[in-house]
Write a protein that holds these residues in place. Structure first.
Motif, PDB file in Angstrom:
ATOM      1  N   LEU A   1      27.490  48.021  27.934  1.00 40.50           N
ATOM      2  CA  LEU A   1      26.312  48.302  28.756  1.00 40.50           C
ATOM      3  C   LEU A   1      25.681  46.976  29.168  1.00 40.50           C
ATOM      4  N   ILE A   2      25.403  46.844  30.464  1.00 41.16           N
ATOM      5  CA  ILE A   2      24.741  45.652  31.000  1.00 41.16           C
ATOM      6  C   ILE A   2      23.432  46.116  31.646  1.00 41.16           C
ATOM      7  N   ILE A   3      22.307  45.646  31.111  1.00 38.91           N
ATOM      8  CA  ILE A   3      21.007  46.030  31.649  1.00 38.91           C
ATOM      9  C   ILE A   3      20.182  44.794  31.976  1.00 38.91           C
ATOM     10  N   GLY A   4      19.121  45.005  32.716  1.00 38.56           N
ATOM     11  CA  GLY A   4      18.213  43.942  33.109  1.00 38.56           C
ATOM     12  C   GLY A   4      17.483  44.375  34.359  1.00 38.56           C
ATOM     13  N   THR A   5      16.485  43.628  34.722  1.00 34.58           N
ATOM     14  CA  THR A   5      15.730  43.959  35.920  1.00 34.58           C
ATOM     15  C   THR A   5      16.547  43.615  37.164  1.00 34.58           C
ATOM     16  N   PRO A   6      16.152  44.132  38.332  1.00 34.91           N
ATOM     17  CA  PRO A   6      16.900  43.853  39.559  1.00 34.91           C
ATOM     18  C   PRO A   6      17.048  42.348  39.818  1.00 34.91           C
ATOM     19  N   GLY A   7      18.252  41.960  40.207  1.00 38.80           N
ATOM     20  CA  GLY A   7      18.518  40.568  40.535  1.00 38.80           C
ATOM     21  C   GLY A   7      18.875  39.683  39.360  1.00 38.80           C
ATOM     22  N   SER A   8      19.010  40.253  38.168  1.00 39.08           N
ATOM     23  CA  SER A   8      19.295  39.420  36.992  1.00 39.08           C
ATOM     24  C   SER A   8      20.774  39.106  36.818  1.00 39.08           C
ATOM     25  N   GLY A   9      21.654  39.762  37.579  1.00 39.60           N
ATOM     26  CA  GLY A   9      23.074  39.457  37.512  1.00 39.60           C
ATOM     27  C   GLY A   9      23.940  40.577  36.943  1.00 39.60           C
ATOM     28  N   LYS A  10      23.381  41.758  36.799  1.00 44.21           N
ATOM     29  CA  LYS A  10      24.122  42.868  36.198  1.00 44.21           C
ATOM     30  C   LYS A  10      25.402  43.210  36.960  1.00 44.21           C
ATOM     31  N   THR A  11      25.296  43.384  38.251  1.00 39.69           N
ATOM     32  CA  THR A  11      26.456  43.773  39.049  1.00 39.69           C
ATOM     33  C   THR A  11      27.476  42.642  39.101  1.00 39.69           C
ATOM     34  N   THR A  12      27.018  41.414  39.206  1.00 42.40           N
ATOM     35  CA  THR A  12      27.929  40.272  39.203  1.00 42.40           C
ATOM     36  C   THR A  12      28.744  40.254  37.917  1.00 42.40           C
ATOM     37  N   LEU A  13      28.075  40.392  36.772  1.00 40.81           N
ATOM     38  CA  LEU A  13      28.774  40.384  35.487  1.00 40.81           C
ATOM     39  C   LEU A  13      29.694  41.597  35.365  1.00 40.81           C
ATOM     40  N   ALA A  14      29.228  42.763  35.763  1.00 45.89           N
ATOM     41  CA  ALA A  14      30.058  43.971  35.686  1.00 45.89           C
ATOM     42  C   ALA A  14      31.333  43.800  36.512  1.00 45.89           C
ATOM     43  N   ASN A  15      31.219  43.221  37.694  1.00 43.19           N
ATOM     44  CA  ASN A  15      32.392  42.996  38.538  1.00 43.19           C
ATOM     45  C   ASN A  15      33.372  42.025  37.881  1.00 43.19           C
ATOM     46  N   MET A  16      32.853  40.991  37.249  1.00 40.75           N
ATOM     47  CA  MET A  16      33.715  40.020  36.564  1.00 40.75           C
ATOM     48  C   MET A  16      34.465  40.688  35.410  1.00 40.75           C
ATOM     49  N   ILE A  17      33.735  41.482  34.646  1.00 41.24           N
ATOM     50  CA  ILE A  17      34.364  42.162  33.503  1.00 41.24           C
ATOM     51  C   ILE A  17      35.398  43.167  33.989  1.00 41.24           C
ATOM     52  N   ARG A  18      35.056  43.924  35.025  1.00 47.55           N
ATOM     53  CA  ARG A  18      35.987  44.935  35.551  1.00 47.55           C
ATOM     54  C   ARG A  18      37.297  44.283  36.019  1.00 47.55           C
ATOM     55  N   LYS A  19      37.203  43.112  36.644  1.00 51.50           N
ATOM     56  CA  LYS A  19      38.413  42.410  37.091  1.00 51.50           C
ATOM     57  C   LYS A  19      39.258  41.942  35.906  1.00 51.50           C
ATOM     58  N   ASP A  20      38.613  41.640  34.788  1.00 50.59           N
ATOM     59  CA  ASP A  20      39.317  41.121  33.621  1.00 50.59           C
ATOM     60  C   ASP A  20      39.809  42.226  32.678  1.00 50.59           C
ATOM     61  N   LEU A  21      39.148  43.350  32.687  1.00 51.11           N
ATOM     62  CA  LEU A  21      39.407  44.408  31.706  1.00 51.11           C
ATOM     63  C   LEU A  21      40.295  45.487  32.324  1.00 51.11           C
ATOM     64  N   ASP A  22      41.501  45.599  31.818  1.00 53.27           N
ATOM     65  CA  ASP A  22      42.439  46.603  32.321  1.00 53.27           C
ATOM     66  C   ASP A  22      41.866  48.008  32.197  1.00 53.27           C
ATOM     67  N   ASN A  23      42.262  48.845  33.138  1.00 52.23           N
ATOM     68  CA  ASN A  23      41.944  50.271  33.084  1.00 52.23           C
ATOM     69  C   ASN A  23      40.455  50.527  32.848  1.00 52.23           C
ATOM     70  N   SER A  24      39.623  49.866  33.631  1.00 52.32           N
ATOM     71  CA  SER A  24      38.181  50.011  33.433  1.00 52.32           C
ATOM     72  C   SER A  24      37.525  50.668  34.644  1.00 52.32           C
ATOM     73  N   ILE A  25      36.429  51.330  34.377  1.00 56.09           N
ATOM     74  CA  ILE A  25      35.593  51.903  35.427  1.00 56.09           C
ATOM     75  C   ILE A  25      34.160  51.494  35.164  1.00 56.09           C
ATOM     76  N   THR A  26      33.361  51.536  36.213  1.00 59.19           N
ATOM     77  CA  THR A  26      31.948  51.186  36.095  1.00 59.19           C
ATOM     78  C   THR A  26      31.107  52.421  36.379  1.00 59.19           C
ATOM     79  N   ILE A  27      30.118  52.624  35.538  1.00 60.55           N
ATOM     80  CA  ILE A  27      29.129  53.684  35.730  1.00 60.55           C
ATOM     81  C   ILE A  27      27.824  53.004  36.116  1.00 60.55           C
ATOM     82  N   SER A  28      27.268  53.406  37.245  1.00 58.72           N
ATOM     83  CA  SER A  28      26.022  52.810  37.739  1.00 58.72           C
ATOM     84  C   SER A  28      24.828  53.642  37.293  1.00 58.72           C
TER      85      SER A  28
END
Length: 187
Positions: free
Chosen positions: A14-41
């Motif tokens: 789980l990645i949380i924080g206020t808007p603009g803190s980098g949540k989506t950026t980090l989630a995208n990086m992890i998703r690219k690195d982590l096989d067979n992953s999905i993101t829940i918004s």
């Protein structure tokens, strides 16, 4: 070739924080690195359910009376998704305390410790190149909104809560890199 999940542990982050803190950026990086992953918004779930109530003074823009129902729905989504996938949950919609009630293995909280509401407003205007959301809002509205987010962010970043892994993204590249390195250490 599809990865056989029984050979490795499913990750639920789980990645949380206020808007603009980098949540989506980090989630995208992890998703690219982590096989067979999905993101829940969290934002999508919150909006689809009609739970998004911005600017009413609620810490997460969700009425506190609706948080238990929201957590239940998020847990159902996590449990269902994690049967076959690694799961990355990201967004602004629950507090760090509520995050501890989710069926996740690790919680990452991102926040900018050394910025002001005015600096965050200027950054929001500068980097809103996708949906132009800020262009539809007045300066006064956005500055007040950033003051609210800054209050929440300061509270969250200064709380000492066991099980919450905090990363300062004031220097965005360094903060995101440290958070990503932490994720890598979990693998």
């Amino acid at each position: 070739m599809k990865k056989i999940l029984s050979e490795s542990k499913i990750m639920k982050i789980l990645i949380i924080g206020t808007p603009g803190s980098g949540k989506t950026t980090l989630a995208n990086m992890i998703r690219k690195d982590l096989d067979n992953s999905i993101t829940i918004s969290l934002g999508s779930i919150r909006s689809l359910l009609g739970f998004h109530e911005p600017h009413k003074g609620y810490e997460t823009e969700v009425n506190p009376k609706r948080i238990p129902a929201l957590l239940k729905i998020i847990n159902i989504a996590i449990d269902d998704a994690s049967k076959e996938h690694n799961v990355i949950i990201e967004g602004y919609g629950i507090s760090p305390i509520d995050a501890l009630k989710l069926h996740v293995d690790n919680i990452i909280l991102l926040g900018r410790n050394d910025t002001t509401a005015l600096e965050n407003y200027e950054r929001a205007r500068k980097y809103d190149d996708k949906n132009k959301w800020t262009q539809r809002k007045s300066d006064k509205y956005l500055i007040e909104l950033e003051k609210f987010y800054k209050t929440v962010e300061n509270k969250w970043m200064n709380e000492d809560i066991k099980g919450i892994n905090k990363f300062d993204t004031t220097d965005f590249e360094i903060g995101i890199k440290k958070a990503f390195e932490y994720y890598k250490s979990l693998k």
